[in-house]
Design an enzyme around this catalytic site. Sequence first.
Site, PDB file in Angstrom:
ATOM      1  N   ASP A 317       0.803  -1.216   0.000  1.00 60.42           N
ATOM      2  CA  ASP A 317       0.000   0.000   0.000  1.00 60.42           C
ATOM      3  C   ASP A 317       0.839   1.270   0.000  1.00 60.42           C
ATOM      4  O   ASP A 317       0.407   2.303  -0.509  1.00 60.42           O
ATOM      5  CB  ASP A 317      -0.940   0.005   1.207  1.00 60.42           C
ATOM      6  CG  ASP A 317      -2.055  -1.013   1.067  1.00 60.42           C
ATOM      7  OD1 ASP A 317      -2.546  -1.192  -0.060  1.00 60.42           O
ATOM      8  OD2 ASP A 317      -2.435  -1.634   2.072  1.00 60.42           O
ATOM      9  N   TYR A 401      -9.670  -0.641   3.158  1.00 60.10           N
ATOM     10  CA  TYR A 401      -9.151  -0.620   4.529  1.00 60.10           C
ATOM     11  C   TYR A 401      -8.809   0.796   4.979  1.00 60.10           C
ATOM     12  O   TYR A 401      -8.460   1.661   4.170  1.00 60.10           O
ATOM     13  CB  TYR A 401      -7.881  -1.476   4.638  1.00 60.10           C
ATOM     14  CG  TYR A 401      -8.091  -2.838   5.259  1.00 60.10           C
ATOM     15  CD1 TYR A 401      -8.288  -2.981   6.631  1.00 60.10           C
ATOM     16  CD2 TYR A 401      -8.083  -3.992   4.479  1.00 60.10           C
ATOM     17  CE1 TYR A 401      -8.469  -4.229   7.206  1.00 60.10           C
ATOM     18  CE2 TYR A 401      -8.266  -5.251   5.043  1.00 60.10           C
ATOM     19  CZ  TYR A 401      -8.455  -5.363   6.414  1.00 60.10           C
ATOM     20  OH  TYR A 401      -8.629  -6.603   6.982  1.00 60.10           O
TER      21      TYR A 401
END
Length: 672
Positions: A317, A401
């Site tokens: 990420d 998320y």
Amino acid sequence: MTLLAATPQDSDTAGPGHPLEPLAPEEFSTAAAVLRADPRFPEGTRFVYLELAEPPKDVVLGWTPGAGWDRQAAAVLRNPRLRATYEAVVSLSTSSVVSWRPVEGVQPPMMAEEFMACEEVVRADPRWQEAMRARGVEDFSLVMLDPWASGYTGPGDDPAGRRLARPLSFVRSGPEDNGYARPVEGLIVTVDLDVMEVLEVADHGVVPLPPQPGNYLPELLTEPGNVPAFGELRAPMKPISITQPEGPSFTVDGHAVSWGPWRLRVGFTPREGLVLHDIGYVDKGRLRPVLYRASLSEMFVPYGDPRPTHWNKNVFDEGEYGLGWLANPLELGCDCLGEIHYFDGHVNDQDGEPVRIGNAICMHEEDASIGWKHTDFRTGRAEVRRNRRLVISMIATVGNYDYGFYWNLYLDGSIEFEIKLTGILSTGALPVGEDPVFGTTVAPGLMAPNHEHYFSVRLDMQVDGQRNNLLEVDSVSEPAGPGNPHGNAWRTRRTHLASESQAQRLPDPLAGRAWLVSSAETTTALGARPSYKIEPGPYTSPLWQDGSEQADRGGFATRQLWATPYDPAERFAAGDYVAQNPGPDGLVAYTAGDRPLVDADLVLWYTVGAHHVVRPEDWPVMPVTKVGFHMKPFGFFDGNPMLDLPAEGSHCAPTVAGGTEGGCGEGCTCGH
């Protein structure tokens, strides 16, 4: 991106107050204008990242207020037409390009403009539309497309070639509906981001969309069929108010922070987000360094489901997107509570112009329960001091998320890094009534795969100076014999981790394993080396097989601790350029030479692991789960550093077995 370490230049130009102050908005514009005017800047080139080029350590450590230095900005650039990536450094002091370098065979992180354009090009593709109609979807405007990074599925993903993304599809029933409740299983799209073209639509077979909504917005929570089902919302609880009538105990000057005994600087980059610099503790009037720089260097989320939609989910990420530009603007009373100081974050758009993220970083102090206490049972007198912590935090949303990152500094000299995971699971569909093998059913026809989160925290240590050593400490039983006649003896065993290979470590909780970073320059009054102890937190070894994409690319996750000698070119645990990188890179490559670590300018890389076997209670929004680690002084101080802390109260009424009950008398300093 090696150019992010600034090159030394002769300059008497004063900067904005400190060499580590993040770029100001006008400095983004200046750097972009200087680069665009350079003849080497190809037409159509886009700005991926633009950030402060941190000066060399000797410049920062030797700097004095009012002194000049060469203020520089570093850029990562992408030209879609030429399929070319560049690194550049601009001197803001002289308005000139210091260096320009093409970087061959790499792909930089996905840009915000690509993120949005990718969704539109897929939605317009006839092959994708046909696949959606096969699943009963006609209103394509209600389909969410999450542009997942491509991973590395084989030679066709070579980063020297096409710039790829592999978006996944989810279906909303309305504009505010939680689309993750209805994932489109088995449909994988491959997009060339340079030319914004759909290269392939792979349909592995229709699985019905899950039948029920999974909403979390209060106005949708009680709608019929929602999972979980609620008839009505519960009554609100009484408010908690946190006030500091005299204001907080910290002071802020630009990005420099003073709080109690702590001194530090707050930084922000588009890739790492929150960064802390120059962390030190004032001990008896002397500022003693602990950390030069602390940051999250990578986060990696490999999924454990072998089905076509899920096996390639192994997203980095930070390296494939960037946490800074994904940072949330934080809100008082929601994300942070108390007397808050906010720092804005600034990133760049693809023209190189500044983008302000208001309140990107939140700082406040919190009560942290008792710091120390003792009651003299003979006199009944209690002495207690309350601890506090300074909390510096940011929250980033990465697709489904959400991650909160918290640096907590305590009055006793300890430092805690805490990660709070929440948001929405990455979901998949399966026939209603079928049990998933590699995950958990969270609603009818809806599952979430087993997965893990690995966070690599880069700690540029300077415990009482720039030269440090790393030791591993295990607790071991003393062998039976004359040295242990009663069979009860145990001691600690210290092992000096003297090279990079020796410093690749796993936890051993049964031995109480911890690691010490010790000064090579100073000694304590007791003749020992001042140290900081790293107490390991949660970690599970990766469950992938050798030779898998996950193993090849995510090597840093195979150890809880790594250590390297300081090199300004080594900043990221999975390497500078992660997108489509087949690996191995990052720490695996950095440590291949097995450099010595004796009396070194030491950098630790600590892996925090979150092993996620999904629960139904994690749906539709996951309650926060926390992982992290502690650093504690170990022989750094002569004794309890909170001993001189004044009590916060002047009255108490202790009740002590065998002692007295009632007021503790004149001069009470129990701090109750």
